[in-house]
Design a protein around this motif. Structure first.
Motif, PDB file in Angstrom:
ATOM      1  N   ASN A  51      99.253 -15.665   6.163  1.00 21.30           N
ATOM      2  CA  ASN A  51      98.038 -14.973   6.593  1.00 21.30           C
ATOM      3  C   ASN A  51      96.757 -15.455   5.918  1.00 21.30           C
ATOM      4  O   ASN A  51      95.688 -15.399   6.530  1.00 21.30           O
ATOM      5  CB  ASN A  51      98.178 -13.461   6.344  1.00 21.30           C
ATOM      6  N   GLU A  52      96.844 -15.915   4.671  1.00 21.77           N
ATOM      7  CA  GLU A  52      95.621 -16.262   3.954  1.00 21.77           C
ATOM      8  C   GLU A  52      95.138 -17.652   4.351  1.00 21.77           C
ATOM      9  O   GLU A  52      95.912 -18.594   4.433  1.00 21.77           O
ATOM     10  CB  GLU A  52      95.861 -16.198   2.442  1.00 21.77           C
ATOM     11  N   GLU A  53      93.850 -17.760   4.573  1.00 19.62           N
ATOM     12  CA  GLU A  53      93.216 -19.023   4.965  1.00 19.62           C
ATOM     13  C   GLU A  53      92.488 -19.592   3.763  1.00 19.62           C
ATOM     14  O   GLU A  53      91.565 -18.981   3.229  1.00 19.62           O
ATOM     15  CB  GLU A  53      92.227 -18.785   6.102  1.00 19.62           C
ATOM     16  N   GLY A  54      92.897 -20.755   3.310  1.00 20.52           N
ATOM     17  CA  GLY A  54      92.233 -21.417   2.199  1.00 20.52           C
ATOM     18  C   GLY A  54      91.286 -22.493   2.694  1.00 20.52           C
ATOM     19  O   GLY A  54      91.132 -22.703   3.901  1.00 20.52           O
ATOM     20  N   PRO A  55      90.647 -23.202   1.780  1.00 20.70           N
ATOM     21  CA  PRO A  55      89.713 -24.270   2.165  1.00 20.70           C
ATOM     22  C   PRO A  55      90.374 -25.353   3.012  1.00 20.70           C
ATOM     23  O   PRO A  55      89.696 -26.004   3.816  1.00 20.70           O
ATOM     24  CB  PRO A  55      89.243 -24.829   0.815  1.00 20.70           C
ATOM     25  N   GLU A  56      91.673 -25.555   2.847  1.00 11.72           N
ATOM     26  CA  GLU A  56      92.376 -26.593   3.610  1.00 11.72           C
ATOM     27  C   GLU A  56      93.198 -26.012   4.747  1.00 11.72           C
ATOM     28  O   GLU A  56      94.059 -26.674   5.299  1.00 11.72           O
ATOM     29  CB  GLU A  56      93.289 -27.389   2.668  1.00 11.72           C
ATOM     30  N   GLY A  57      92.945 -24.750   5.083  1.00 12.69           N
ATOM     31  CA  GLY A  57      93.681 -24.127   6.171  1.00 12.69           C
ATOM     32  C   GLY A  57      94.982 -23.527   5.697  1.00 12.69           C
ATOM     33  O   GLY A  57      95.078 -23.014   4.582  1.00 12.69           O
ATOM     34  N   ARG A  58      95.994 -23.585   6.560  1.00 10.89           N
ATOM     35  CA  ARG A  58      97.297 -23.007   6.232  1.00 10.89           C
ATOM     36  C   ARG A  58      98.388 -24.027   6.492  1.00 10.89           C
ATOM     37  O   ARG A  58      98.179 -25.049   7.133  1.00 10.89           O
ATOM     38  CB  ARG A  58      97.575 -21.774   7.103  1.00 10.89           C
ATOM     39  N   LEU A  59      99.565 -23.705   6.000  1.00 11.96           N
ATOM     40  CA  LEU A  59     100.741 -24.490   6.339  1.00 11.96           C
ATOM     41  C   LEU A  59     101.073 -24.301   7.815  1.00 11.96           C
ATOM     42  O   LEU A  59     100.913 -23.201   8.359  1.00 11.96           O
ATOM     43  CB  LEU A  59     101.937 -24.031   5.497  1.00 11.96           C
ATOM     44  N   THR A  60     101.522 -25.360   8.481  1.00 13.60           N
ATOM     45  CA  THR A  60     102.029 -25.201   9.839  1.00 13.60           C
ATOM     46  C   THR A  60     103.326 -24.404   9.775  1.00 13.60           C
ATOM     47  O   THR A  60     103.949 -24.278   8.715  1.00 13.60           O
ATOM     48  CB  THR A  60     102.297 -26.562  10.480  1.00 13.60           C
ATOM     49  N   PRO A  61     103.775 -23.839  10.910  1.00  9.65           N
ATOM     50  CA  PRO A  61     105.055 -23.101  10.881  1.00  9.65           C
ATOM     51  C   PRO A  61     106.205 -23.920  10.319  1.00  9.65           C
ATOM     52  O   PRO A  61     107.012 -23.407   9.538  1.00  9.65           O
ATOM     53  CB  PRO A  61     105.273 -22.736  12.346  1.00  9.65           C
TER      54      PRO A  61
END
Length: 405
Positions: free
Chosen positions: A219-229
Motif C-alpha cells: 500500500n505505501e508509495e515511496g519515491p521509487e514507487g512500489r514492488l510489482t505483484p
C-alpha cells in the motif's frame, strides 16, 4: 584426501557436527579449485575483499553452466538476494522502506515486548516436562511466530509455512552422491505455493491497510514507487524464509555452545548485560550460515595468487573466515568478551543480511529467557542430530533434561 575434494567432504552429512577441521584444511591450502570446477575461499581477508568487490556477481545467469534448478519458478522473478546492483539495490531499498531505518526506524524496536512475551509463553508451555527439545519447543516457534506476525501471516497458517520452508531448504541440500532431482522439484513447488499464498495475502490488504509489513509493502508509495505483484511475492518469500531459518540456527547453536561452556553460561545468567556481546561471538563461533554458494566473477579475477575464471562458481566459506587465526586471536575459543569482532555472521557488503537487527534482538531475548528460567539444564546428546543442510547448519533436535527440583 586431496584438497580438490574439500567441498564434497564439507557437504557430507558425516561431517555436519564438526566441519571446522575441514575449514582449517581449506585455509592451509589457500584458494582451492574443486573437482566440480568450483573455487573455495576460506580465509578472512580474501572473503572480506570479495564481499565488497563489484566484479563478483550473485546472479546465477552470470555463471558458467548455471544450475537451472536453483533459478526461481516460472513466472516469478529472482529475489533481490540473487541479483546485482542496480536492480538488487532498488528492490532491497523498496523492501527496507517499511522494515527499518531510515524510513521506519522503530518497527524492530517495537517488537521487543512481543518477542519477550512469546519467549516467556513458550517456556511456560514446557510445564513440568523433564525433557525438552529446544528446537521444536522453543527455537523454531519463536522466530517463525515473530516473522509471521510481522508480515501478517495468520497464526493458523504457520504449519503450512513450516512445511513449505522445510521443502525449500531441502531443495538446496548439497550432500554428495544423492539424487537431488525429486527434492528440487518439491522445493520449486513449495516456493511457488508460498509465493502464491503471500501474493494472495497482499492482495487482500491492497486498499485496506493494516499494521503489518505485508500491508505496508503493498500500500505505501515511496519515491521509487512500489514492488510489482511478482516482485512482492518473491520478496515476501525471501523475508518469510530468511526471517526465521537463520534465527532458529542461531538460537539453537547458541544454547548448544553455552551448554558446552557451563562456566560462561553461569556468567551470562548472573550478568545478562553481557548477552549482546555473547551473541556477536556466537555469530562468529557458530554462524547460522556457513557459506555463500551463489557467487561468480564477471571477469577473470585473482584471489590470493589464484586466477578464478569468469563465470566459475566461487564459494565463500564464511564460517572458515570466522575462525581464521590471521584475523582472530585464539579463533577456536568461545569468548563472549572478545573485542574487535567483525565477523561474517550476517555476511558483509551490499548483500549483508538486512534482517540482522531483528535476529540479534530475538536471540538476545531468547537466550536470556532460557538461562533465567532453566535451572541446571543437562545436554542429553552431544553431538546432537543435525539438519541436513550444510549451508544453514544447526541441530535438528537439541534435547535437554531439566534439573530435579
Amino acid at each position: 584426501m586431496t584438497p580438490d575434494t574439500l567441498m564434497r567432504r564439507i557437504t557430507d552429512y558425516a561431517n555436519r557436527a564438526d566441519p571446522y577441521p575441514l575449514y582449517a584444511e581449506l585455509r592451509e591450502n589457500g584458494v582451492v579449485r574443486q573437482d566440480n570446477g568450483a573455487y573455495l575461499v576460506g580465509t578472512y581477508h580474501e572473503i572480506a575483499a570479495l564481499l565488497h568487490d563489484p566484479r563478483l556477481s550473485s546472479d546465477l545467469h552470470n555463471r558458467i553452466d548455471p544450475d537451472e534448478s536453483l533459478l526461481p519458478p516460472e513466472g516469478l522473478p529472482p529475489a533481490f538476494i540473487g541479483l546485482d546492483d542496480p536492480e538488487h539495490d532498488r528492490l532491497r531499498r523498496l523492501a527496507m522502506r517499511p522494515f527499518g531505518p531510515p524510513h521506519t526506524p522503530g518497527r524492530i524496536d517495537a517488537l521487543h515486548g512481543d518477542i519477550t512475551r512469546i519467549a516467556e509463553e513458550l517456556i511456560d508451555a514446557f510445564g513440568d516436562k523433564d525433557r525438552i527439545d529446544l528446537v521444536d519447543d522453543f527455537a523454531y516457534p519463536l522466530p517463525v511466530t515473530v516473522i509471521c506476525r510481522l508480515l501478517g501471516v495468520p497464526h493458523d497458517d504457520v504449519p503450512r509455512v513450516r512445511a513449505w520452508t522445510n521443502d525449500i531448504i531441502a531443495g538446496v541440500d548439497l550432500t554428495p552422491d544423492q539424487d537431488p532431482e525429486q527434492r528440487r522439484r518439491t522445493a520449486r513447488e513449495a516456493r511457488t505455493a508460498m509465493a502464491l499464498y503471500m501474493g494472495d495475502l497482499a492482495e487482500h490488504r491492497r486498499g485496506r491497510p493494516s499494521a503489518d509489513l505485508l500491508s505496508a509493502l503493498v500500500n505505501e508509495e515511496g519515491p521509487e514507487g512500489r514492488l510489482t505483484p511478482a516482485e512482492l511475492m518473491a520478496t515476501a518469500v525471501l523475508l518469510l524464509i530468511a526471517g526465521h531459518e537463520t534465527t532458529v540456527n542461531l538460537i539453537t547453536n547458541g544454547m548448544l555452545t553455552l551448554l558446552r561452556h557451563p562456566g560462561i553460561l553461569e556468567q551470562l545468567r548472573a550478568d545478562p548485560a553481557l548477552m549482546p556481546g555473547a551473541v556477536e561471538e556466537l555469530l562468529r563461533y557458530e554462524p547460522p550460515v556457513q557459506f555463500l554458494p551463489q557467487r561468480s566473477p564477471l571477469t577473470d579475477i585473482e584471489v590470493a595468487g589464484v586466477t578464478v575464471p569468469k563465470g566459475a562458481p566461487l564459494i565463500l566459506v564464511l564460517a572458515s573466515g570466522n575462525r581464521d587465526p590471521l584475523r582472530f586471536e585464539a579463533p577456536d575459543r568461545f569468548d563472549p568478551l572478545r573485542e574487535d569482532n567483525q565477523h561474517f555472521g550476517f555476511g558483509s557488503g551490499v548483500h549483508n543480511c538486512f534482517g540482522a537487527p531483528l535476529a540479534r534482538i530475538e536471540t538476545q531475548i531468547a537466550l536470556t529467557a532460557l538461562l533465567r528460567r532453566l535451572d541446571g539444564p543437562l545436554l542429553l546428546d552431544d553431538p546432537p542430530p543435525y539438519r541436513r543442510s550444510p549451508v544453514l547448519r544447526g541441530p535438528r533436535h537439541l534435547l535437554v533434561e531439566r534439573a530435579a527440583p
